[in-house]
Design a protein around this motif. Structure first.
Motif, PDB file in Angstrom:
ATOM      1  N   ARG A 138       9.948  10.794  15.591  1.00 49.28           N
ATOM      2  CA  ARG A 138      10.450  11.492  14.004  1.00 49.28           C
ATOM      3  C   ARG A 138       9.232  12.160  13.713  1.00 49.28           C
ATOM      4  O   ARG A 138       9.618  12.599  12.632  1.00 49.28           O
ATOM      5  CB  ARG A 138      10.907  10.173  13.245  1.00 49.28           C
ATOM      6  N   GLY A 139       8.004  12.543  14.194  1.00 48.61           N
ATOM      7  CA  GLY A 139       7.307  13.483  13.796  1.00 48.61           C
ATOM      8  C   GLY A 139       6.330  12.912  12.935  1.00 48.61           C
ATOM      9  O   GLY A 139       5.940  11.729  12.639  1.00 48.61           O
ATOM     10  N   LYS A 140       5.499  13.708  12.111  1.00 46.84           N
ATOM     11  CA  LYS A 140       4.504  13.457  11.313  1.00 46.84           C
ATOM     12  C   LYS A 140       4.852  13.012   9.934  1.00 46.84           C
ATOM     13  O   LYS A 140       6.026  13.504   9.202  1.00 46.84           O
ATOM     14  CB  LYS A 140       3.649  14.819  10.960  1.00 46.84           C
ATOM     15  N   TYR A 141       4.326  11.946   9.395  1.00 42.86           N
ATOM     16  CA  TYR A 141       4.788  11.518   8.250  1.00 42.86           C
ATOM     17  C   TYR A 141       3.571  10.895   7.330  1.00 42.86           C
ATOM     18  O   TYR A 141       2.355  10.648   8.074  1.00 42.86           O
ATOM     19  CB  TYR A 141       5.887  10.389   8.228  1.00 42.86           C
ATOM     20  N   ILE A 142       3.559  10.837   6.073  1.00 47.35           N
ATOM     21  CA  ILE A 142       2.425  10.095   5.450  1.00 47.35           C
ATOM     22  C   ILE A 142       2.948   8.837   5.012  1.00 47.35           C
ATOM     23  O   ILE A 142       4.301   8.612   4.567  1.00 47.35           O
ATOM     24  CB  ILE A 142       1.978  10.925   4.119  1.00 47.35           C
ATOM     25  N   VAL A 143       2.267   7.871   4.848  1.00 50.67           N
ATOM     26  CA  VAL A 143       2.463   6.622   4.549  1.00 50.67           C
ATOM     27  C   VAL A 143       1.946   6.358   2.927  1.00 50.67           C
ATOM     28  O   VAL A 143       0.887   6.765   2.847  1.00 50.67           O
ATOM     29  CB  VAL A 143       2.125   5.460   5.400  1.00 50.67           C
ATOM     30  N   LEU A 144       2.908   5.850   2.290  1.00 49.26           N
ATOM     31  CA  LEU A 144       2.487   5.550   0.926  1.00 49.26           C
ATOM     32  C   LEU A 144       1.951   4.345   0.460  1.00 49.26           C
ATOM     33  O   LEU A 144       2.891   3.383   0.919  1.00 49.26           O
ATOM     34  CB  LEU A 144       3.650   6.094   0.048  1.00 49.26           C
ATOM     35  N   ARG A 145       1.044   4.183  -0.250  1.00 44.67           N
ATOM     36  CA  ARG A 145       0.746   2.806  -0.678  1.00 44.67           C
ATOM     37  C   ARG A 145       0.790   2.719  -2.229  1.00 44.67           C
ATOM     38  O   ARG A 145       0.233   3.485  -2.982  1.00 44.67           O
ATOM     39  CB  ARG A 145      -0.843   2.353  -0.560  1.00 44.67           C
ATOM     40  N   PHE A 146       1.961   1.933  -2.727  1.00 48.07           N
ATOM     41  CA  PHE A 146       2.296   1.853  -4.269  1.00 48.07           C
ATOM     42  C   PHE A 146       1.400   1.098  -5.066  1.00 48.07           C
ATOM     43  O   PHE A 146       1.321  -0.306  -4.606  1.00 48.07           O
ATOM     44  CB  PHE A 146       3.728   1.631  -4.308  1.00 48.07           C
ATOM     45  N   ASP A 147       0.851   1.602  -6.149  1.00 45.55           N
ATOM     46  CA  ASP A 147       0.243   0.479  -7.076  1.00 45.55           C
ATOM     47  C   ASP A 147       1.192  -0.596  -7.440  1.00 45.55           C
ATOM     48  O   ASP A 147       0.592  -1.666  -7.777  1.00 45.55           O
ATOM     49  CB  ASP A 147      -0.140   1.364  -8.299  1.00 45.55           C
ATOM     50  N   ALA A 148       2.580  -0.316  -7.572  1.00 48.60           N
ATOM     51  CA  ALA A 148       3.577  -1.321  -8.029  1.00 48.60           C
ATOM     52  C   ALA A 148       3.746  -2.277  -7.296  1.00 48.60           C
ATOM     53  O   ALA A 148       4.472  -3.346  -7.542  1.00 48.60           O
ATOM     54  CB  ALA A 148       4.688  -0.613  -8.702  1.00 48.60           C
ATOM     55  N   SER A 149       3.433  -2.006  -5.718  1.00 50.93           N
ATOM     56  CA  SER A 149       3.654  -3.183  -4.941  1.00 50.93           C
ATOM     57  C   SER A 149       3.172  -4.580  -5.050  1.00 50.93           C
ATOM     58  O   SER A 149       3.462  -5.522  -4.525  1.00 50.93           O
ATOM     59  CB  SER A 149       3.502  -2.510  -3.722  1.00 50.93           C
ATOM     60  N   ARG A 150       2.118  -4.538  -5.969  1.00 49.26           N
ATOM     61  CA  ARG A 150       1.341  -5.955  -6.420  1.00 49.26           C
ATOM     62  C   ARG A 150       2.138  -6.250  -7.502  1.00 49.26           C
ATOM     63  O   ARG A 150       2.059  -5.660  -8.689  1.00 49.26           O
ATOM     64  CB  ARG A 150      -0.198  -5.699  -6.252  1.00 49.26           C
ATOM     65  N   PHE A 151       2.364  -7.567  -7.575  1.00 48.33           N
ATOM     66  CA  PHE A 151       2.841  -8.204  -8.408  1.00 48.33           C
ATOM     67  C   PHE A 151       2.399  -9.728  -8.969  1.00 48.33           C
ATOM     68  O   PHE A 151       2.359 -10.561  -8.062  1.00 48.33           O
ATOM     69  CB  PHE A 151       4.503  -8.452  -8.610  1.00 48.33           C
ATOM     70  N   TYR A 152       1.702  -9.851  -9.839  1.00 41.83           N
ATOM     71  CA  TYR A 152       1.082 -11.191 -10.204  1.00 41.83           C
ATOM     72  C   TYR A 152       2.099 -12.224 -10.737  1.00 41.83           C
ATOM     73  O   TYR A 152       2.852 -11.873 -11.698  1.00 41.83           O
ATOM     74  CB  TYR A 152       0.146 -10.955 -11.456  1.00 41.83           C
TER      75      TYR A 152
END
Lengths: 427, 184
Positions: free
Chosen positions: B52-66
């Protein structure tokens, strides 16, 4: 050949009519050959175009809007479908058309879903993408009766199980692989029955045992020591399966199951001739209550039952009487394995003896069959068994050296004997 | 098999091969048009996929939840995260549930891992958002990565993804680095 005909005619070895028949036969054969070449070029061409489209798609074309891109995604797919339908309706008897268009359709399905994945940034991991692709291509194998699609499908599901089975924990996905594999087996059986001589049958015969080995390997997790039994049972089952009459009707090329079975038994035994595996074997296994639910134990039970089933069900047709005994490998091995609970040293010794015994039997087989390849394979097994033992032990270098010299001389001598025997036959 | 039957099967195969991608398009279009829009603060990196070619992977700030609920939580566990916005207008997780929440906007997602600090009495979940991939034209993926690295050195710089959420599913429509869209 045709040049010799005149000579044979003159010497009254064959009659004029036989000579004509022979000439006719070779003429016909020649006429068929270009057909085959065209088939190869046709299929390879279709594959290249198909893969090219995938690469062009992978560029990710930013210049078009979402709607245009979505429409474009369907172009190769629709082209592939039209070509396939045309081949099925108008060129039904021309294998090259069917297989070529089938290969193209296979890749265009992949290209279409790949492009849509890009347009909507569907992260669905690579295995999910391959699974969708393979499921959409599977019916092609049967509807188009296409061996090329079947071979690509096999490759695809192997890629799938390597992604899900080796890089993650054992899960439902590893089981899906077996369902996917079983789904293409009827096509293979058809090939063996109707086109056992074709290259497709040969290629399938090699790729399927490899796929099974890759699939079985994906069951290994925390109790990987149990996989020794699973593989030993699998390889015994391969040997038994390879002796089924269906594999013996035609050329030796479809006998890959026997080949992988024998090679596998030897390769599985080699690490077990060393002393570092045995003492810790049972210590690292989880308790039985946990073990019951592990993929490794399931693999052991399944492969062993399969081997027993094959052992009981049919008359074994060994290649020669010397190798007939190999079919019991898994039973002997299971005994050796569990003996390690009492005496790891004894298990190690017995593994060494088993490997030596197999080597000697193969050598005997090679001599009996007058087959240099088999003979040298047997010698190699024997040499490996001895070599492993000597790297492992505390014996002096002089003794180790002498044993290696003796082994080397053994190679020369046995090969010499066979070649001499052949020359005598020729005279 | 008779010819007729094979043609019928072939026709069914053709329809199936057309239907599955068409369904993919339909599902994602409806999320984009009807879904609630969020901005997820992010940090991208750049790998590529053989098909599927080139992509960028995103790391989300909101993915961490206390969380105060200490479990059990485990990797790959299916969970539901309800969403809201913080004071700067970026998406944040309001709560994480094990069963489908009654109302409000939620994401169906998986637990990546659970971190529990015994001594400090705090614990958090790291969630695996399904929309963490953004495909790009291959010539631009490298440039996007560079832009990101430059942006990440500059603490005032902000990168975020526009995401539409509907019935637990999410589709990403664009990524912005300092207000500049990666795809025009």
């Amino acid at each position: 050949m045709l040049k010799d005909l005149q000579e044979l005619l003159n010497a009254n070895v064959i009659s004029q009519s036989t000579a004509d028949q022979i000439t006719e036969y070779y003429k016909n054969k020649k006429n068929k050959e270009p057909n085959r070449l065209i088939a190869v070029f046709g299929i390879v061409g279709a594959i290249l175009v198909g893969m090219g489209i995938i690469l062009i798609v992978a560029h990710n074309w930013d210049n078009f809007n979402r709607f245009t891109k979505s429409l474009l995604a369907f172009l190769p797919l629709i082209a592939g479908q039209i070509l396939a339908a045309y081949a099925m309706i108008k060129k039904k008897d021309q294998k090259v058309w069917i297989e070529g268009t089938s290969a193209f359709l296979f890749f265009s399905v992949g290209a279409c879903i790949a492009m849509i994945s890009q347009i909507y940034h569907i992260s669905g991991e690579l295995p999910d993408f391959i699974l969708t692709w393979m499921l959409l291509a599977l019916p092609q194998i049967y509807i188009m009766n296409s061996s090329v699609a079947s071979l690509f499908y096999l490759t695809g599901i192997n890629y799938y199980v390597m992604e899900v089975g080796y890089s993650r924990f054992y899960s439902l996905e590893s089981l899906i692989f077996w369902v996917l594999l079983i789904a293409m087996i009827p096509h293979y059986i058809m090939l063996l029955k109707k086109k056992a001589e074709s290259n497709y049958a040969v290629l399938h015969s090699r790729l399927i045992p490899i796929s099974i080995m890759i699939g079985l390997g994906s069951s290994a997790e925390k109790n990987e020591e149990l996989m020794f039994i699973a593989f030993m049972s699998l390889f015994s089952a391969f040997l038994l399966l390879g002796s089924l009459p269906v594999f013996h009707r035609t050329s030796k090329n479809t006998q890959s199951f026997s080949f992988f079975g024998l090679l596998g038994i030897v390769v599985t035994l080699i690490p077990l001739t060393f002393d570092w595996i045995w003492p810790n074997l049972f210590r690292s296994l989880e308790p039985l209550s946990v073990l019951i639910r592990t993929s490794e134990l399931h693999a052991v039970v399944f492969t062993t039952l399969a081997a027993i089933f094959l052992l009981v069900r049919h008359d074994y047709l060994p290649l020669t009487k010397h190798t007939a005994v190999f079919k019991y490998s898994f039973i002997v091995f299971i005994g050796i394995f569990f003996l390690a609970a009492i005496s790891p040293g004894l298990s190690q010794l017995l593994s060494n003896l088993m490997l030596l015994f197999i080597g000697i039997r193969i050598i005997q087989n090679g001599i009996a069959e007058d087959h240099l390849g088999i003979l040298n394979f047997g010698l190699l097994v024997l040499a490996t068994a001895v070599a492993c033992k000597f790297f492992d032990s505390q014996l002096s270098f002089v003794i180790r050296g002498l044993v290696f010299v003796a082994l080397g001389l053994g190679f020369f001598y046995t090969n010499y004997l066979i070649i001499k025997k052949r020359k005598q036959h020729e005279q | 098999m008779s010819n007729k039957r094979i043609y019928v099967l072939l026709a069914l195969l053709v329809l199936l091969q057309l239907f599955v991608p068409a369904k993919m398009i339909y599902d994602h279009e409806s999320i984009l048009s009807k879904g609630e829009k969020f901005k997820f603060k992010t940090a991208p990196i750049d790998p590529s996929d053989p098909f599927r070619g080139k992509y960028i992977v995103l790391r989300f700030d909101a993915s961490r939840f206390y969380v105060t609920d200490k479990g059990p939580w485990y990797s790959n566990q299916e969970v539901y995260a309800t969403l809201g916005n913080d004071k700067d207008g970026f998406a944040k997780i309001n709560n994480v549930y094990r069963t489908k929440p009654e109302s409000s906007v939620y994401l169906k997602t998986k637990v990546d891992y659970f971190q529990n600090y015994e001594e400090s009495d705090s614990a958090y979940l790291n969630l695996d958002f399904s929309f963490n991939i953004f495909y790009m034209e291959e010539s631009k993926a490298g440039a996007a990565e560079t832009a990101y690295f430059e942006a990440s050195r500059d603490t005032n710089s902000v990168a975020y993804a526009n995401v539409s959420v509907l019935n637990g599913e999410a589709v990403i429509s664009n990524v912005y680095i300092d207000g500049v869209a990666l795809v025009k």
